[in-house]
Design a protein around this motif. Structure first.
Motif, PDB file in Angstrom:
ATOM      1  N   ARG A  96       0.972  -1.205  -0.032  1.00  0.00           N
ATOM      2  CA  ARG A  96      -0.112   0.088   0.114  1.00  0.00           C
ATOM      3  C   ARG A  96       0.907   1.202  -0.126  1.00  0.00           C
ATOM      4  NH1 ARG A  96      -1.923   2.813   4.665  1.00  0.00           N
ATOM      5  NH2 ARG A  96      -3.541   4.055   4.430  1.00  0.00           N
ATOM      6  N   GLY A  97       2.061   1.416   0.897  1.00  0.00           N
ATOM      7  CA  GLY A  97       2.813   2.444   0.886  1.00  0.00           C
ATOM      8  C   GLY A  97       3.492   2.565  -0.421  1.00  0.00           C
ATOM      9  N   VAL A  98       3.954   1.519  -1.154  1.00  0.00           N
ATOM     10  CA  VAL A  98       4.465   1.710  -2.607  1.00  0.00           C
ATOM     11  C   VAL A  98       3.622   2.269  -3.244  1.00  0.00           C
ATOM     12  CG1 VAL A  98       5.671   0.204  -4.215  1.00  0.00           C
ATOM     13  CG2 VAL A  98       6.375  -0.208  -1.859  1.00  0.00           C
ATOM     14  N   ALA A  99       2.266   1.851  -3.355  1.00  0.00           N
ATOM     15  CA  ALA A  99       1.418   2.220  -4.419  1.00  0.00           C
ATOM     16  C   ALA A  99       1.065   3.537  -4.102  1.00  0.00           C
ATOM     17  CB  ALA A  99       0.044   1.331  -4.305  1.00  0.00           C
ATOM     18  N   LEU A 109      -2.147   5.326 -17.488  1.00  0.00           N
ATOM     19  CA  LEU A 109      -3.556   5.077 -16.644  1.00  0.00           C
ATOM     20  C   LEU A 109      -3.626   3.650 -16.308  1.00  0.00           C
ATOM     21  CD1 LEU A 109      -6.322   6.978 -18.808  1.00  0.00           C
ATOM     22  CD2 LEU A 109      -5.132   7.429 -16.659  1.00  0.00           C
ATOM     23  N   PRO A 110      -3.149   2.553 -16.925  1.00  0.00           N
ATOM     24  CA  PRO A 110      -2.948   1.504 -16.653  1.00  0.00           C
ATOM     25  C   PRO A 110      -2.219   1.204 -15.248  1.00  0.00           C
ATOM     26  CG  PRO A 110      -3.005   1.253 -19.064  1.00  0.00           C
ATOM     27  CD  PRO A 110      -3.021   2.660 -18.659  1.00  0.00           C
ATOM     28  N   TRP A 111      -1.124   1.755 -15.414  1.00  0.00           N
ATOM     29  CA  TRP A 111      -0.030   1.770 -14.146  1.00  0.00           C
ATOM     30  C   TRP A 111      -0.806   2.076 -12.993  1.00  0.00           C
ATOM     31  CZ3 TRP A 111       4.566   0.352 -12.096  1.00  0.00           C
ATOM     32  CH2 TRP A 111       5.106   1.010 -11.059  1.00  0.00           C
ATOM     33  N   ARG A 112      -1.591   3.356 -13.144  1.00  0.00           N
ATOM     34  CA  ARG A 112      -2.150   4.060 -11.782  1.00  0.00           C
ATOM     35  C   ARG A 112      -3.289   2.957 -11.554  1.00  0.00           C
ATOM     36  NH1 ARG A 112      -2.029  10.578 -13.159  1.00  0.00           N
ATOM     37  NH2 ARG A 112       0.192  10.859 -13.266  1.00  0.00           N
ATOM     38  N   SER A 113      -4.002   2.692 -12.475  1.00  0.00           N
ATOM     39  CA  SER A 113      -4.973   1.602 -12.093  1.00  0.00           C
ATOM     40  C   SER A 113      -4.536   0.280 -11.171  1.00  0.00           C
ATOM     41  CB  SER A 113      -5.641   0.921 -13.338  1.00  0.00           C
ATOM     42  OG  SER A 113      -6.744   0.099 -12.884  1.00  0.00           O
ATOM     43  N   ARG A 114      -3.456  -0.168 -11.514  1.00  0.00           N
ATOM     44  CA  ARG A 114      -2.845  -1.215 -10.748  1.00  0.00           C
ATOM     45  C   ARG A 114      -2.492  -0.733  -9.362  1.00  0.00           C
ATOM     46  NH1 ARG A 114      -0.699  -2.438 -15.968  1.00  0.00           N
ATOM     47  NH2 ARG A 114       1.379  -1.188 -15.475  1.00  0.00           N
ATOM     48  N   MET A 115      -1.978   0.463  -9.285  1.00  0.00           N
ATOM     49  CA  MET A 115      -1.535   1.002  -7.809  1.00  0.00           C
ATOM     50  C   MET A 115      -3.139   1.244  -6.992  1.00  0.00           C
ATOM     51  SD  MET A 115       1.525   1.373  -7.982  1.00  0.00           S
ATOM     52  CE  MET A 115       1.604  -0.309  -9.031  1.00  0.00           C
ATOM     53  N   ASP A 116      -4.000   1.836  -7.922  1.00  0.00           N
ATOM     54  CA  ASP A 116      -5.286   1.876  -7.204  1.00  0.00           C
ATOM     55  C   ASP A 116      -5.631   0.537  -6.407  1.00  0.00           C
ATOM     56  OD1 ASP A 116      -5.092   4.722  -7.691  1.00  0.00           O
ATOM     57  OD2 ASP A 116      -6.344   4.398  -9.307  1.00  0.00           O
ATOM     58  N   THR A 117      -5.644  -0.476  -7.240  1.00  0.00           N
ATOM     59  CA  THR A 117      -5.838  -2.025  -6.743  1.00  0.00           C
ATOM     60  C   THR A 117      -4.937  -2.317  -5.501  1.00  0.00           C
ATOM     61  OG1 THR A 117      -6.702  -2.683  -9.113  1.00  0.00           O
ATOM     62  CG2 THR A 117      -6.107  -4.162  -7.421  1.00  0.00           C
ATOM     63  N   LEU A 118      -3.645  -2.064  -5.581  1.00  0.00           N
ATOM     64  CA  LEU A 118      -2.916  -2.275  -4.536  1.00  0.00           C
ATOM     65  C   LEU A 118      -3.249  -1.457  -3.314  1.00  0.00           C
ATOM     66  CD1 LEU A 118       0.668  -2.673  -6.018  1.00  0.00           C
ATOM     67  CD2 LEU A 118      -0.724  -4.362  -5.213  1.00  0.00           C
ATOM     68  N   ILE A 119      -3.609  -0.186  -3.355  1.00  0.00           N
ATOM     69  CA  ILE A 119      -4.151   0.653  -2.219  1.00  0.00           C
ATOM     70  C   ILE A 119      -5.247  -0.005  -1.793  1.00  0.00           C
ATOM     71  CG2 ILE A 119      -5.034   2.822  -1.783  1.00  0.00           C
ATOM     72  CD1 ILE A 119      -3.169   3.989  -4.061  1.00  0.00           C
ATOM     73  N   ALA A 120      -6.309  -0.440  -2.625  1.00  0.00           N
ATOM     74  CA  ALA A 120      -7.393  -0.937  -1.988  1.00  0.00           C
ATOM     75  C   ALA A 120      -7.032  -2.256  -1.245  1.00  0.00           C
ATOM     76  CB  ALA A 120      -8.347  -1.023  -3.043  1.00  0.00           C
ATOM     77  N   GLY A 122      -4.380  -3.254  -0.012  1.00  0.00           N
ATOM     78  CA  GLY A 122      -3.502  -2.822   1.238  1.00  0.00           C
ATOM     79  C   GLY A 122      -4.192  -2.184   2.227  1.00  0.00           C
ATOM     80  N   SER A 123      -5.427  -1.632   2.016  1.00  0.00           N
ATOM     81  CA  SER A 123      -5.979  -0.993   3.130  1.00  0.00           C
ATOM     82  C   SER A 123      -7.118  -2.134   3.458  1.00  0.00           C
ATOM     83  CB  SER A 123      -6.949   0.085   2.345  1.00  0.00           C
ATOM     84  OG  SER A 123      -6.176   1.101   1.823  1.00  0.00           O
ATOM     85  N   LEU A 124      -7.708  -2.922   2.757  1.00  0.00           N
ATOM     86  CA  LEU A 124      -8.941  -3.876   3.080  1.00  0.00           C
ATOM     87  C   LEU A 124      -8.101  -4.950   3.945  1.00  0.00           C
ATOM     88  CD1 LEU A 124     -11.656  -4.947   3.143  1.00  0.00           C
ATOM     89  CD2 LEU A 124     -11.092  -6.201   1.002  1.00  0.00           C
TER      90      LEU A 124
END
Length: 332
Positions: A96-99, A109-120, A122-124
């Motif tokens: 989550r921190g890396v993302a 946009l695909p890169w940021r979408s993958r980071m958003d998934t990691l954030i989600a 990594g939070s859940l």
């Protein structure tokens, strides 16, 4: 008051601060792909926690360090018995921190979408696993006479523990949604407000059930009073959100989390890890504590640095207190 009790209270305070502050971080991360309909909106959501999320995690580091120093036996038993869940939390927080740090490093946009998934994710995952962990600390785990965990991984996933995971997650989502309603504008603010209204009701129901079950297992008069106040504060926060008083709503959910976590620690004291095998194998604060001299040195250090850290973090929140607007993506 004995120093063992002082340090138990201080560690409880650190966990309260962590869950109040990191709680809305987790909520924002879980809601990132739910409320953020496009890249500008998701970027705005990330911006609301961008300046503070890493500072919020300091509370976890200090809580773990304080437990290791003041109650080494508690630390050792906890991290050996709960090794896999705590390791999963650590991995999730790292990803989550890396993302969060690398999301904006590439204009793709695909890169940021993958980071958003990691954030989600990594939070859940930490939200669920923290609920399971603290539920087990209240319920008790299989410990032998040497305070060693002798159960299996499946023993950590009882119905009570799973309810704890669901409750922590629901409360954090409601807390995060209210935080977003407080920090965003226009349509994004409206959707965050509506999401907070629905998730807040679910969180209040789950919190009421979880805290009631906690009282049945280990509660006393004081933990019951604090737990009742926590549910009332959560309901007050939901009501304030419906009235579009986001500041009061956020204060309500923050107070609810603080009181709920406090009620868990009140119920735990002095048996920080009860044994479900033999009451004589229960780990108490007295059995888990460091030497009196060590606790005296730690108390002096804590008295100096804890206020400084709190002042610095309070200043950070004051500097970044303004609402975040959704800015369209520039077209070259």
């Amino acid at each position: 008051m004995e120093l063992t009790t002082v340090w138990f209270v201080l560690i409880a305070f650190l966990w309260v601060g962590y869950f109040v502050l990191e709680g809305f971080d987790f909520g924002v991360g879980i809601l990132l792909r739910v409320l953020g309909r496009d890249e500008p909106e998701r970027r705005a959501l990330v911006t609301t926690i961008g300046p503070v999320w890493d500072g919020n995690e300091v509370w976890l580091v200090v809580a773990a360090g304080a437990t290791f120093a003041a109650f080494p036996e508690w630390y050792a038993t906890l991290f050996s018995g709960f090794y896999l869940p705590l390791f999963a939390i650590l991995v999730a927080l790292i990803l989550r921190g890396v993302a969060l740090e690398y999301r904006g490093k590439r204009d793709d946009l695909p890169w940021r979408s993958r980071m958003d998934t990691l954030i989600a994710v990594g939070s859940l995952l930490p939200a669920v696993l923290w609920g399971i962990t603290f539920a087990n600390l209240v319920r008790g785990v299989p410990l032998d006479s040497s305070y060693e965990y002798v159960g299996s991984l499946g023993d950590l996933f009882s119905p009570f523990a799973l309810l704890g995971g669901l409750t922590f997650t629901a409360v954090f989502v409601a807390h995060g949604a209210i935080f977003l309603a407080l920090r965003t504008t226009d349509d994004l603010r409206e959707r965050a407000n509506r999401r907070a209204a629905t998730t807040g009701v679910v969180a209040a129901i789950l919190a009421g059930l979880f805290l009631a079950w906690t009282q049945q297992l280990r509660g006393d008069r004081w933990s019951l009073i604090v737990a009742g106040l926590a549910v009332l504060a959560l309901l007050g926060g939901v009501a304030a959100n419906r009235a579009r008083r986001e500041g009061w709503a956020f204060a309500g959910t923050a107070l609810a989390i603080a009181l709920a976590v406090t009620s868990l620690f009140v119920a735990m004291f002095p048996a920080v890890m009860p044994s479900t095998l033999d009451p004589s194998s229960t780990l108490t604060t007295a059995a888990a504590a460091s030497t009196p001299y060590t606790l005296k040195i730690l108390t002096v250090i804590a008295a100096i640095f804890t206020p400084l850290v709190m002042l610095y973090q309070g200043w950070t929140y004051w500097v970044f207190r303004k609402r975040v607007t959704v800015e369209p993506v520039a077209v070259s």
